[in-house]
Design a protein around this motif. Structure first.
Motif, short mmCIF file in Angstrom:
data_model
loop_
_atom_site.label_atom_id
_atom_site.label_comp_id
_atom_site.label_asym_id
_atom_site.label_seq_id
_atom_site.Cartn_x
_atom_site.Cartn_y
_atom_site.Cartn_z
N CYS A 1 0.83 -1.19 0.00
CA CYS A 1 0.00 0.00 0.00
C CYS A 1 0.87 1.25 0.00
O CYS A 1 1.67 1.46 0.90
CB CYS A 1 -0.91 -0.02 1.22
SG CYS A 1 -1.88 1.46 1.39
N LYS B 255 0.00 4.28 0.54
CA LYS B 255 -0.33 5.16 1.67
C LYS B 255 0.36 4.69 2.94
O LYS B 255 0.97 5.49 3.64
CB LYS B 255 -1.84 5.21 1.87
CG LYS B 255 -2.49 6.29 1.03
CD LYS B 255 -3.91 6.55 1.48
CE LYS B 255 -4.49 7.67 0.64
NZ LYS B 255 -5.95 7.76 0.79
N CYS B 256 0.24 3.40 3.23
CA CYS B 256 0.88 2.87 4.44
C CYS B 256 2.38 3.12 4.40
O CYS B 256 2.98 3.52 5.40
CB CYS B 256 0.60 1.38 4.58
SG CYS B 256 -1.06 1.03 5.17
N HIS C 262 -7.18 5.72 7.46
CA HIS C 262 -6.96 4.96 6.22
C HIS C 262 -7.19 3.46 6.45
O HIS C 262 -7.86 2.79 5.67
CB HIS C 262 -5.54 5.25 5.71
CG HIS C 262 -5.00 4.25 4.76
ND1 HIS C 262 -5.44 4.15 3.46
CD2 HIS C 262 -4.06 3.28 4.91
CE1 HIS C 262 -4.78 3.16 2.86
NE2 HIS C 262 -3.94 2.63 3.71
N HIS D 204 -4.64 -3.71 0.75
CA HIS D 204 -5.35 -4.25 1.90
C HIS D 204 -6.44 -5.20 1.45
O HIS D 204 -7.38 -5.47 2.17
CB HIS D 204 -5.98 -3.13 2.73
CG HIS D 204 -4.98 -2.20 3.31
ND1 HIS D 204 -4.42 -2.38 4.55
CD2 HIS D 204 -4.41 -1.09 2.81
CE1 HIS D 204 -3.57 -1.41 4.78
NE2 HIS D 204 -3.53 -0.62 3.73
ZN LIG Z 1 -2.55 1.13 3.48
#
Ligand SMILES: [Zn+2]
Length: 482
Positions: A119, A121-122, A148, A292
């Motif tokens: 991911c 974002k992570c 998120h 995810h």
């Molecule tokens: Zn994420």
């Protein structure tokens, strides 16, 4: 004390000391340069060996302006070294660490393709949190990250609820779909195959919430690519053949990775699905958060890949189909072969509409941030979108052309008859791959050879590690800022 501690004899010490005194021995440590120092010849041998492996580009890296190249899936450094060791005269062999060092310093090559399931974002949150020392900023990042994660969890729970509802409700069907990683053809037991490109077999898996059954839609790269329209074509065929007329609402869940499942082409394809299946009132496309996501298709693919590990030789798509059909006893997977006429394109339909970049309220649309898309039988020129899973309402995009006289439409059919064959003459494969296949054709049983002989080559086509057509990708790529 020295002699007692080391448990050695006085005689040994005396003779050593006398040798040093008479200078009959000298300290040669660190002078010889080590018996395993590489010669230029050995070094070139390693470089030549690494050069023997086919390389692929990656559409993913292209989006990130990275010139890195990739070895075929499954080619690891230990495997490469094993092959090198088998093929190199003993006296010329260098150690694994030397081989590895040359691989890392002389090549911009990777053995593993970038994973689609990490991911962005992570990763970004993690990197930012590590680089800041401000407690407030750390806290802010954490709350954003938690939001998120919660969103990802919400989407997953919603998918499970939709699957369960489809099982209980006659009027709803929930399908999940995903492309399996490319499957190489043929699979041989000889080492030659590691140095040669193989033909790719594609599998678009569809899993039904109504009966919990999985279908694998198979085709080879000589027939079609693996873009948005191919995926849409598979679902179109599936819905026509499998979704009962009692179903009024169709929900489709997929990974939001890249733009493959979120673009105007796939929406127009689903508009055609609505027209082809008049009993359907609406189709909703919902997306799991990339990185995810765990779709029911993932466990189907897991079972297939597990069964494939036990297979040493596979020569034809039918061989793969047999492994897939037999990969599990309970709830077996069905296999469908896609044919030339199944692959349809939306090129002509795109000319009939306006692909607006703003919704009816003049808000700019970012396709890669869309979390849900809905289309309705009674609103052929509208697309409804949601940007967040928990957003209360859809916003509407009108795709009707402003000018132009209204067409004579045959009852509800506007788009369906404008679908065009996507690959009427099949799809050429990269010439380098075709040459490779020709070079090991003699290792394939005669009965399976004609299948390979029907392929055509294209000298300009660029090879992508995931089997995409890099030059003609039919969907937008994730820029990393999603
Ligand atoms: Zn994420």
């Amino acid at each position: 004390m020295f002699i007692n501690t080391l448990q050695i004899s006085t005689k040994r010490v005396n003779s050593s000391l006398s040798k040093v005194r008479t200078l009959s021995v000298s300290d040669k440590r660190g002078i010889a340069g080590g018996h395993n120092k590489m010669t230029e010849h050995q070094r070139n041998y390693v470089i030549n060996h690494i050069n023997k492996f086919p390389r692929y580009k990656s559409h993913y890296c292209r989006a990130h302006r990275n010139e890195q190249e990739f070895l075929p899936v499954g080619t690891t450094l230990p495997l490469m070294y094993k092959l090198y060791n088998e093929e190199t005269p003993k006296k010329d062999c260098v150690s694994f660490s030397s081989y590895r060092k040359i691989f890392l310093t002389e090549f911009n090559l990777r053995t593993k393709a970038p994973k689609k399931d990490t991911c962005n974002k992570c990763d970004t949150f993690q990197a930012k949190a590590q680089s800041t020392s401000s407690i407030e900023e750390k806290q802010l990042l954490k709350s954003e990250h938690d939001a998120h994660l919660l969103e990802a969890e919400c989407a997953r729970k919603q998918m499970e609820a939709d699957l369960k509802e489809a099982f209980e409700n006659n009027e709803l069907e929930t399908l999940t779909f995903d492309m399996e990683k490319t499957l190489p053809l043929p699979r041989l037991t000889t080492n030659i195959i590691f140095y040669k490109r193989q033909l790719w077999l594609y599998d678009c898996g569809i899993h039904s919430g109504k009966n919990n059954k999985a279908v694998c839609n198979l085709w080879i790269e000589g027939q079609a690519g693996r873009g948005a329209q191919e995926v849409g074509s598979c679902i179109k065929k599936y819905v026509k053949n499998n979704v009962p007329e009692t179903v009024k609402r169709l929900i489709l869940w997929s990974d939001s990775c890249g733009g493959q499942n979120r673009n105007i082409k796939i929406i127009l394809m689903f508009k055609c699905v609505l027209e082809e299946n008049p009993s359907l009132d609406s189709i909703q496309l919902k997306f799991l958060t990339s990185g995810h996501s765990f779709l029911p298709n993932d466990s189907d693919f897991g079972d297939i890949e597990c069964a494939l590990k036990r297979q040493q030789k596979l020569f034809s798509p039918e061989d793969y189909a047999n492994v897939i059909k037999g990969c599990r006893k309970r709830n077996p997977i069905e296999v469908v072969f896609l044919e030339k006429n199944d692959f349809v394109g939306t090129g002509n339909i795109e000319k009939l509409i306006t692909n607006r970049k703003k919704d009816v309220n003049e808000t700019k649309i970012n396709w890669l941030q869309i979390k849900e898309i809905k289309i309705q039988q009674d609103k052929p020129y509208s697309i409804f979108i949601i940007n967040m899973h928990n957003a209360p309402d859809y916003s509407e995009i009108n795709i009707k052309k402003r000018q132009g006289r209204p067409k004579n439409v045959d009852n509800h059919i506007i788009f369906l008859n404008n679908l065009e064959p996507l690959w009427p003459r099949g799809k050429p494969v990269a010439q380098a791959k075709l040459d490779d296949i020709t070079s090991y054709l003699h290792l394939i049983p005669a009965a399976d050879q004609p299948f390979y002989l029907h392929l055509t080559g294209d000298a300009i086509l660029e090879e992508d590690i995931d089997g995409y057509n890099v030059a003609a990708l039919d969907f937008e790529l994730e820029s990393g800022s999603d």
